[in-house]
Scaffold this motif. Structure first.
Motif, PDB file in Angstrom:
ATOM      1  N   ASP A 179      -5.199  -6.356  13.189  1.00 19.59           N
ATOM      2  CA  ASP A 179      -3.840  -6.126  12.705  1.00 19.59           C
ATOM      3  C   ASP A 179      -3.003  -7.395  12.819  1.00 19.59           C
ATOM      4  O   ASP A 179      -3.230  -8.237  13.694  1.00 19.59           O
ATOM      5  CB  ASP A 179      -3.150  -5.046  13.560  1.00 19.59           C
ATOM      6  CG  ASP A 179      -3.617  -3.648  13.227  1.00 19.59           C
ATOM      7  OD1 ASP A 179      -3.866  -3.373  12.051  1.00 19.59           O
ATOM      8  OD2 ASP A 179      -3.729  -2.832  14.158  1.00 19.59           O
ATOM      9  N   PRO A 195       0.509  -2.784   7.810  1.00 21.49           N
ATOM     10  CA  PRO A 195      -0.602  -1.873   7.522  1.00 21.49           C
ATOM     11  C   PRO A 195      -1.803  -2.577   6.902  1.00 21.49           C
ATOM     12  O   PRO A 195      -1.659  -3.347   5.954  1.00 21.49           O
ATOM     13  CB  PRO A 195       0.012  -0.872   6.538  1.00 21.49           C
ATOM     14  CG  PRO A 195       1.107  -1.626   5.867  1.00 21.49           C
ATOM     15  CD  PRO A 195       1.658  -2.562   6.911  1.00 21.49           C
ATOM     16  N   GLN A 196      -2.984  -2.290   7.451  1.00 21.67           N
ATOM     17  CA  GLN A 196      -4.213  -2.798   6.836  1.00 21.67           C
ATOM     18  C   GLN A 196      -4.441  -2.128   5.482  1.00 21.67           C
ATOM     19  O   GLN A 196      -5.078  -2.692   4.599  1.00 21.67           O
ATOM     20  CB  GLN A 196      -5.401  -2.537   7.754  1.00 21.67           C
ATOM     21  CG  GLN A 196      -5.354  -3.352   9.037  1.00 21.67           C
ATOM     22  CD  GLN A 196      -6.630  -3.212   9.845  1.00 21.67           C
ATOM     23  OE1 GLN A 196      -7.706  -3.007   9.292  1.00 21.67           O
ATOM     24  NE2 GLN A 196      -6.517  -3.322  11.148  1.00 21.67           N
ATOM     25  N   ALA A 197      -3.941  -0.915   5.358  1.00 14.31           N
ATOM     26  CA  ALA A 197      -3.996  -0.146   4.106  1.00 14.31           C
ATOM     27  C   ALA A 197      -3.074   1.048   4.315  1.00 14.31           C
ATOM     28  O   ALA A 197      -2.754   1.407   5.443  1.00 14.31           O
ATOM     29  CB  ALA A 197      -5.418   0.317   3.803  1.00 14.31           C
ATOM     30  N   PRO A 198      -2.654   1.707   3.228  1.00 14.05           N
ATOM     31  CA  PRO A 198      -1.803   2.895   3.394  1.00 14.05           C
ATOM     32  C   PRO A 198      -2.612   4.152   3.750  1.00 14.05           C
ATOM     33  O   PRO A 198      -2.164   5.261   3.481  1.00 14.05           O
ATOM     34  CB  PRO A 198      -1.142   3.050   2.007  1.00 14.05           C
ATOM     35  CG  PRO A 198      -1.502   1.855   1.227  1.00 14.05           C
ATOM     36  CD  PRO A 198      -2.759   1.329   1.811  1.00 14.05           C
ATOM     37  N   GLN A 199      -3.784   3.978   4.343  1.00 11.19           N
ATOM     38  CA  GLN A 199      -4.746   5.060   4.517  1.00 11.19           C
ATOM     39  C   GLN A 199      -4.153   6.323   5.122  1.00 11.19           C
ATOM     40  O   GLN A 199      -4.214   7.413   4.550  1.00 11.19           O
ATOM     41  CB  GLN A 199      -5.904   4.575   5.389  1.00 11.19           C
ATOM     42  CG  GLN A 199      -7.015   5.586   5.604  1.00 11.19           C
ATOM     43  CD  GLN A 199      -7.754   5.903   4.319  1.00 11.19           C
ATOM     44  OE1 GLN A 199      -8.114   5.014   3.568  1.00 11.19           O
ATOM     45  NE2 GLN A 199      -7.944   7.174   4.039  1.00 11.19           N
ATOM     46  N   CYS A 219      -1.552  -4.927   1.333  1.00 15.81           N
ATOM     47  CA  CYS A 219      -2.299  -4.647   2.562  1.00 15.81           C
ATOM     48  C   CYS A 219      -2.401  -5.931   3.370  1.00 15.81           C
ATOM     49  O   CYS A 219      -2.457  -7.028   2.799  1.00 15.81           O
ATOM     50  CB  CYS A 219      -3.696  -4.117   2.236  1.00 15.81           C
ATOM     51  SG  CYS A 219      -3.701  -2.653   1.196  1.00 15.81           S
ATOM     52  N   ARG A 221      -4.411  -7.874   6.570  1.00 15.92           N
ATOM     53  CA  ARG A 221      -5.520  -7.909   7.525  1.00 15.92           C
ATOM     54  C   ARG A 221      -5.719  -9.335   8.006  1.00 15.92           C
ATOM     55  O   ARG A 221      -5.774 -10.264   7.202  1.00 15.92           O
ATOM     56  CB  ARG A 221      -6.811  -7.383   6.875  1.00 15.92           C
ATOM     57  CG  ARG A 221      -6.693  -5.929   6.463  1.00 15.92           C
ATOM     58  CD  ARG A 221      -7.961  -5.397   5.833  1.00 15.92           C
ATOM     59  NE  ARG A 221      -7.726  -4.045   5.309  1.00 15.92           N
ATOM     60  CZ  ARG A 221      -8.629  -3.325   4.654  1.00 15.92           C
ATOM     61  NH1 ARG A 221      -9.835  -3.815   4.448  1.00 15.92           N
ATOM     62  NH2 ARG A 221      -8.328  -2.119   4.208  1.00 15.92           N
ATOM     63  N   ASP A 233      -3.039 -11.270   3.185  1.00 15.76           N
ATOM     64  CA  ASP A 233      -2.550 -10.117   2.435  1.00 15.76           C
ATOM     65  C   ASP A 233      -3.268 -10.025   1.094  1.00 15.76           C
ATOM     66  O   ASP A 233      -3.748 -11.022   0.563  1.00 15.76           O
ATOM     67  CB  ASP A 233      -1.037 -10.201   2.225  1.00 15.76           C
ATOM     68  CG  ASP A 233      -0.619 -11.458   1.480  1.00 15.76           C
ATOM     69  OD1 ASP A 233      -1.263 -12.491   1.643  1.00 15.76           O
ATOM     70  OD2 ASP A 233       0.357 -11.393   0.713  1.00 15.76           O
ATOM     71  N   TYR A 235      -3.627  -7.071  -2.560  1.00 20.35           N
ATOM     72  CA  TYR A 235      -3.075  -5.886  -3.223  1.00 20.35           C
ATOM     73  C   TYR A 235      -4.211  -4.994  -3.700  1.00 20.35           C
ATOM     74  O   TYR A 235      -5.272  -5.468  -4.088  1.00 20.35           O
ATOM     75  CB  TYR A 235      -2.192  -6.291  -4.409  1.00 20.35           C
ATOM     76  CG  TYR A 235      -0.825  -6.751  -3.981  1.00 20.35           C
ATOM     77  CD1 TYR A 235       0.272  -5.887  -4.035  1.00 20.35           C
ATOM     78  CD2 TYR A 235      -0.617  -8.034  -3.491  1.00 20.35           C
ATOM     79  CE1 TYR A 235       1.527  -6.299  -3.625  1.00 20.35           C
ATOM     80  CE2 TYR A 235       0.635  -8.453  -3.076  1.00 20.35           C
ATOM     81  CZ  TYR A 235       1.704  -7.572  -3.149  1.00 20.35           C
ATOM     82  OH  TYR A 235       2.950  -7.978  -2.727  1.00 20.35           O
ATOM     83  N   GLN A 236      -3.957  -3.688  -3.642  1.00 23.03           N
ATOM     84  CA  GLN A 236      -4.959  -2.751  -4.132  1.00 23.03           C
ATOM     85  C   GLN A 236      -4.297  -1.605  -4.893  1.00 23.03           C
ATOM     86  O   GLN A 236      -3.146  -1.251  -4.634  1.00 23.03           O
ATOM     87  CB  GLN A 236      -5.809  -2.209  -2.982  1.00 23.03           C
ATOM     88  CG  GLN A 236      -5.061  -1.381  -1.952  1.00 23.03           C
ATOM     89  CD  GLN A 236      -5.946  -1.013  -0.757  1.00 23.03           C
ATOM     90  OE1 GLN A 236      -6.823  -1.773  -0.353  1.00 23.03           O
ATOM     91  NE2 GLN A 236      -5.715   0.152  -0.180  1.00 23.03           N
ATOM     92  N   ASP A 238      -4.163   1.877  -4.851  1.00 20.68           N
ATOM     93  CA  ASP A 238      -4.448   2.888  -3.842  1.00 20.68           C
ATOM     94  C   ASP A 238      -4.209   4.262  -4.457  1.00 20.68           C
ATOM     95  O   ASP A 238      -3.192   4.466  -5.125  1.00 20.68           O
ATOM     96  CB  ASP A 238      -3.507   2.656  -2.647  1.00 20.68           C
ATOM     97  CG  ASP A 238      -4.036   3.267  -1.371  1.00 20.68           C
ATOM     98  OD1 ASP A 238      -5.182   2.965  -1.016  1.00 20.68           O
ATOM     99  OD2 ASP A 238      -3.300   4.040  -0.739  1.00 20.68           O
TER     100      ASP A 238
END
Length: 594
Positions: A179, A195-199, A219, A221, A233, A235-236, A238
């Protein structure tokens, strides 16, 4: 007239002949043709040729301009002589005679040239990224990225998804990478995380009753960089859906991906989404040596262990007496020459192996014959059986690696790629997609014997609780990736939404109920209140653009990327905080030993 321009540098054509116009842009290049100055004036949209001779009232001022000065010109549109028309640009039929000029921004001597495609060290390009981005290729890549994201959004809205935003400052939640922590001023000694992802948030949306969510999500990481991954950083796309099976997710996202690649792929072939194969994780490793295979390469590796068991080639024969070992063959159509085989042997040595066994087949006038050191050791009967299994003939070859698959699959996968490249077997004019499915949830540490998660711990195990009560190493998850041309583009899963199954899954890996509640309390608590079955995935925006732009390095499609050491050379980040900032946060920096 507008203060800066009446037209862009891509708009003027023969229909504007005789008009007085105003253009603004950068001096792309200057050419002096015997006292007549020609300037290619460039803006974001294109290039217009402007000219100036001693009859112009601003000739002396125009003589002073240099590359990348930002200027405004007023002038008259003239048609070019037919022999001087440039059909390569939209404005190639005209030129503008300069009557007035204003320097909007002069330029110092340039650290890198914008005109042309000269190569510069990446450190220079990133330090002066604002200049690097003026180059035609970089402008094209960034516009491609913008247009692709716009297309994705429209496609997702058109199939009933709503876009929602999730928090950027949240709690630390280990998800396989480090993180980025953010100290809290109001709560001394405590930290937020990027956030590593909005999981977790997207799963909580499903619990909240929102049926279809998507987001173009940033995101963060703290990872080591590589050519296809940004170090900080990314982008994905999601997305998450309620009341769905794994196939429902495939049927939803695949047409979106196929449509985007058809729209922006420059005419390269894209197989229909319904035809994308589903390959188990185990088979992908066995056939391709990787869980992100490049299916443009037709080479498919095969297990040839039986042909070497008890053979005269002692190295492989003895190896096969050990449990869990096998011999893998890499077919090489058209690679049947000693020169090529020796070259591949050197490749194996460069990867840290003693070499790579091979057989090649030739016709010496008496029918097909197997050649090479392996052929002599195992004899004609076995080599013929290998040839028939692999479907090879005269002029072909096969390479062999042995041991425990996990130890050599990575090198085998690289060898498959190198063989395909060198022999010209890869179809470059195609995007080849494949779903990778049936990921194992657990793995065993061979030294300690400890069971731990091999892949996503939040995937629903196939078979539910019953599967977890049997052999954990046999448990597969409803987890999947989408590979394209050797890259992982999409990763996702059907989520484990039942608390009792989640606690059991973590218990097998050595995590007690209290620890799970402490780490993932928000999500676990929510699952106590009627959580629906749900699943989704995330597609890497940066990698998609990288493939569409035909770039090998992800930094070529990110506006302001960091370098390989996770530094922003342009903005001098990371930087040392001021003492006042540290005091306000109650922090102290401990010097590191050099």
């Amino acid at each position: 007239m507008h203060a800066y321009r009446s037209h862009t540098c891509a708009e003027l054509n023969k229909a504007h002949e005789g008009q007085t116009v105003r253009l603004s842009g950068w001096v792309h290049r200057v050419r002096d043709h015997g006292g007549v100055l020609f300037i290619d004036l460039r803006d974001h949209y294109g290039v217009t040729q402007v000219l100036c001779d001693p009859d112009s009232p601003v000739f002396n001022e125009v003589e002073k301009v240099r590359s990348e000065w930002c200027i405004r010109i007023d002038g008259n549109v003239k048609a070019r002589d037919e022999s001087l028309v440039n059909p390569k640009i939209p404005t190639g039929e005209i030129e503008v005679f300069v009557r007035d000029m204003e320097v909007l921004g002069a330029s110092d001597e340039l650290p890198l040239m914008v005109f042309g495609e000269q190569e510069y060290p990446e450190e220079t390009r990133l330090r002066y990224r604002y200049l690097d981005l003026r180059r035609e290729k970089m402008q094209r890549n960034m516009v491609l990225r913008s247009n692709m994201i716009q297309s994705i959004r429209k496609r997702m809205w058109d199939i009933g998804f709503n876009e929602y935003q999730t928090p950027i400052i949240t709690a630390s939640s280990p998800e396989g990478a480090r993180d980025f922590l953010v100290p809290s001023r109001l709560h001394p000694g405590k930290f937020y995380a990027l956030p590593q992802a909005p999981q977790q948030f997207k799963q909580l949306m499903m619990v909240s009753g929102f049926d279809k969510y998507f987001q173009i999500a940033p995101c963060f990481r703290d990872e080591d960089p590589r050519a296809d991954r940004s170090p900080a950083d990314f982008y994905q796309l999601d997305m998450e859906m309620s009341f769905v099976t794994q196939q429902d997710v495939f049927d939803t996202i695949a047409p979106v991906m196929a449509g985007v690649f058809e729209e922006f792929g420059g005419g390269r072939k894209v197989d229909a989404a319904a035809d994308w194969p589903q390959i188990s994780y185990k088979d992908a490793a066995k056939w391709y040596g990787t869980d992100k295979p490049d299916l443009r390469n037709p080479i498919k590796m095969q297990d040839c262990s039986e042909h070497f068991r008890g053979s005269g080639f002692a190295i492989f024969a003895n190896l096969l007496e050990n449990e869990g070992t096998e011999i893998r063959a890499i077919p090489a159509p058209t690679g049947g020459s000693r020169k090529f085989c020796d070259r591949m042997n050197k490749f194996a040595q460069s990867e840290g192996l003693p070499g790579m066994g091979y057989i090649f087949w030739r016709d010496q006038g008496e029918g097909i014959e197997a050649a090479g050191p392996l052929a002599k050791n195992i004899g004609p009967e076995r080599t013929e059986a290998i040839r028939q299994q692999l479907g090879l003939g005269v002029g072909d070859a096969a390479f062999f690696l042995g041991g425990k698959p996990k130890a050599f699959e990575g090198v085998a996968g690289k060898a498959r790629t190198v063989i395909g490249e060198e022999l010209g077997l890869i179809d470059k004019d195609r995007f080849a997609f494949a779903w990778i499915v049936d990921f194992p949830i657990y793995e065993k540490d061979e030294e300690t014997g400890k069971i731990d998660f091999e892949h996503n711990p939040f995937s629903m195990p196939q078979g539910g609780m019953d599967a977890l009560l049997a052999d954990p190493l046999a448990v597969k998850g409803f987890q999947y990736d989408l590979a394209c041309n050797g890259y992982e583009l999409v990763s996702g899963a059907i989520r484990n939404h039942k608390p009792e199954i989640m606690f059991k899954a973590f218990e097998i890996a050595g995590y007690g109920k209290e620890e799970v509640e402490k780490r993932f309390g928000g999500m676990v608590n929510a699952f106590q209140y009627g959580a629906p079955p749900h699943g989704g995935c995330a597609a890497g925006i940066d990698r998609m653009v990288m493939l569409l732009a035909d770039e090998a390095n992800i930094r070529e499609v990110i506006m302001f990327p960091m370098n390989q050491r996770a530094e922003d050379l342009m903005m001098s980040a990371p930087s040392e905080p001021m003492s006042e900032q540290l005091m306000e946060l109650g922090l102290r920096v401990i010097p590191q030993d050099q």
